[in-house]
Design a protein around this motif. Structure first.
Motif, short mmCIF file in Angstrom:
data_model
loop_
_atom_site.label_atom_id
_atom_site.label_comp_id
_atom_site.label_asym_id
_atom_site.label_seq_id
_atom_site.Cartn_x
_atom_site.Cartn_y
_atom_site.Cartn_z
N THR A 103 0.86 -1.18 0.00
CA THR A 103 0.00 0.00 0.00
C THR A 103 0.89 1.23 0.00
OG1 THR A 103 -1.91 -1.01 1.09
CG2 THR A 103 -1.64 1.36 1.37
N LEU A 104 0.61 2.20 -0.86
CA LEU A 104 1.43 3.41 -0.90
C LEU A 104 1.24 4.21 0.39
CD1 LEU A 104 0.86 4.49 -4.59
CD2 LEU A 104 2.94 3.53 -3.59
N PRO A 169 8.08 4.16 -2.44
CA PRO A 169 8.52 2.77 -2.67
C PRO A 169 8.52 2.37 -4.13
CG PRO A 169 6.33 2.84 -1.67
CD PRO A 169 6.86 4.23 -1.62
N LEU A 170 7.67 2.96 -4.95
CA LEU A 170 7.68 2.60 -6.37
C LEU A 170 8.98 3.05 -7.02
CD1 LEU A 170 4.01 3.47 -7.39
CD2 LEU A 170 4.94 1.34 -6.44
N ASP A 171 9.46 4.22 -6.66
CA ASP A 171 10.74 4.68 -7.17
C ASP A 171 11.87 3.78 -6.69
OD1 ASP A 171 12.46 6.81 -8.47
OD2 ASP A 171 13.21 6.93 -6.41
N GLY A 172 11.82 3.39 -5.41
CA GLY A 172 12.84 2.49 -4.89
C GLY A 172 12.88 1.17 -5.63
N LEU A 173 11.71 0.63 -5.94
CA LEU A 173 11.64 -0.63 -6.67
C LEU A 173 12.20 -0.48 -8.08
CD1 LEU A 173 8.12 -1.84 -5.52
CD2 LEU A 173 10.29 -2.97 -5.01
N ARG A 174 11.91 0.63 -8.71
CA ARG A 174 12.44 0.84 -10.06
C ARG A 174 13.96 1.01 -10.04
NH1 ARG A 174 8.16 4.87 -10.14
NH2 ARG A 174 6.25 3.93 -10.97
N VAL A 180 13.38 -9.38 -6.84
CA VAL A 180 12.45 -8.92 -5.82
C VAL A 180 11.36 -9.96 -5.61
CG1 VAL A 180 10.73 -7.16 -5.21
CG2 VAL A 180 12.85 -6.48 -6.37
N TRP A 181 11.02 -10.19 -4.35
CA TRP A 181 9.88 -11.03 -3.98
C TRP A 181 8.91 -10.19 -3.16
CZ3 TRP A 181 14.81 -12.65 -4.40
CH2 TRP A 181 15.06 -13.84 -5.10
N PHE A 182 7.62 -10.23 -3.52
CA PHE A 182 6.57 -9.64 -2.71
C PHE A 182 5.89 -10.78 -1.95
CE2 PHE A 182 6.17 -6.38 -6.31
CZ PHE A 182 6.99 -5.47 -5.66
N VAL A 183 5.88 -10.69 -0.62
CA VAL A 183 5.25 -11.71 0.21
C VAL A 183 4.16 -11.03 1.03
CG1 VAL A 183 5.58 -13.47 1.99
CG2 VAL A 183 7.41 -13.01 0.33
N MET A 184 2.99 -11.64 1.09
CA MET A 184 1.88 -11.02 1.82
C MET A 184 0.89 -12.08 2.25
SD MET A 184 0.27 -9.41 -1.63
CE MET A 184 1.94 -9.36 -2.32
N GLN A 194 -1.32 -3.04 -4.71
CA GLN A 194 -0.55 -4.17 -5.22
C GLN A 194 -0.29 -4.05 -6.72
OE1 GLN A 194 -2.19 -7.95 -4.12
NE2 GLN A 194 -0.81 -9.12 -5.44
N ARG A 195 -1.26 -3.58 -7.48
CA ARG A 195 -1.07 -3.46 -8.93
C ARG A 195 0.01 -2.43 -9.26
NH1 ARG A 195 -7.23 -3.65 -11.48
NH2 ARG A 195 -7.71 -5.80 -10.83
N ALA A 196 0.03 -1.33 -8.51
CA ALA A 196 1.06 -0.31 -8.76
C ALA A 196 2.45 -0.86 -8.46
CB ALA A 196 0.79 0.93 -7.90
#
Length: 254
Positions: A103-104, A169-174, A180-184, A194-196
């Motif tokens: 979540t942003l 966080p989107l900038d950090g991921l780019r 990268v793994w997303f775990v939830m 999540q889509r973003a």
């Protein structure tokens, strides 16, 4: 076969490195070197001011203790901070697991969370009873004990939430070029963006733990440890070598 990566675990808000006791035990038994530092204002550092710079220094200290590959794992607050660290210092991190942080941290949601935290903080016990009651209601007994062992950082909520609201966080991921793994948890309320996150990293692996809530590592410790173990072992098969400026230089194969 490439060397097993060291694993650095970054905890969530109000908790401490002890929330990872089950993961530390099981990962060490599997042969991994594991580090679970306390963030400023939490655990052994309760009373210290929480800032992004201080949090980055805490993560950097833990990462720097290990000379080989490092898998950085963060949950909730720790997830946002780990994404930011990996984006700022991509050459220090071989792989990134971002858990329970899709979540942003901005807008009405963040404002509401801060307002709730301030209201709870005005209670006579600063919300200690409510925190303990919620933990007992939603976590297994082992998880309650692990979360409580390092103390509960009741004073840090608003400052930590304010600080995290400055991150992208989107900038950090780019910026971070490594795997990268997303775990939830399947029932996690921190999945609104999540889509973003997937648009920012369409190559990321996604692990959804059924019937787990936000604190997935405490609610479903075996499943969470398995996700981290799988990520760590994947790095021994084809770990991208990332330079300090974030440029990939190839693939290491066994």
């Amino acid at each position: 076969m490439a060397a097993l990566p060291a694993i650095v675990l970054v905890h969530g808000i109000r908790t401490s490195g002890t929330m990872w006791r089950r993961q530390v035990q099981d990962l060490q038994a599997a042969g991994f070197v594991v580090d679970a530092p306390d963030l400023p204002g939490h655990g052994t550092r309760i009373g210290e001011e929480f800032t992004i710079d201080a949090a980055m220094a805490a993560i950097d200290d833990a990462v720097s203790r290990h000379k080989g590959p490092v898998l950085l794992v963060g949950l909730s607050l720790g997830g946002y901070l780990s994404i930011h660290y990996a984006g700022q210092k991509p050459g220090r991190v071989t792989g990134l697991v971002a858990a329970s942080c899709q979540t942003l941290p901005r807008g009405v949601g963040l404002w509401g969370y801060r307002a709730l935290a301030r209201g709870i903080h005005r209670l006579p016990d600063r919300g200690a009873w409510l925190n303990d009651a919620m933990a007992r209601r939603f976590l297994p007994a082992e998880g309650v004990a692990d979360m409580a062992a390092g103390g509960v950082a009741l004073e840090v909520m608003d400052s930590a939430l304010t600080a995290v609201g400055t991150l992208d966080p989107l900038d950090g991921l780019r910026r971070y070029p490594g795997p990268v793994w997303f775990v939830m948890g399947g029932l996690d309320h921190f999945r609104l963006s999540q889509r973003a996150f997937l648009r920012a990293r369409p190559d990321a692996s996604v692990v959804v733990v059924p019937r787990a809530t936000h604190l997935v590592s405490l609610v479903k410790p075996d499943e969470f440890t398995r996700a981290v173990t799988d990520a760590a072992r994947a790095l021994t098969v084809d770990s991208p070598q990332i330079s300090e400026n974030g440029t990939g230089t190839g693939i290491v194969t066994p």
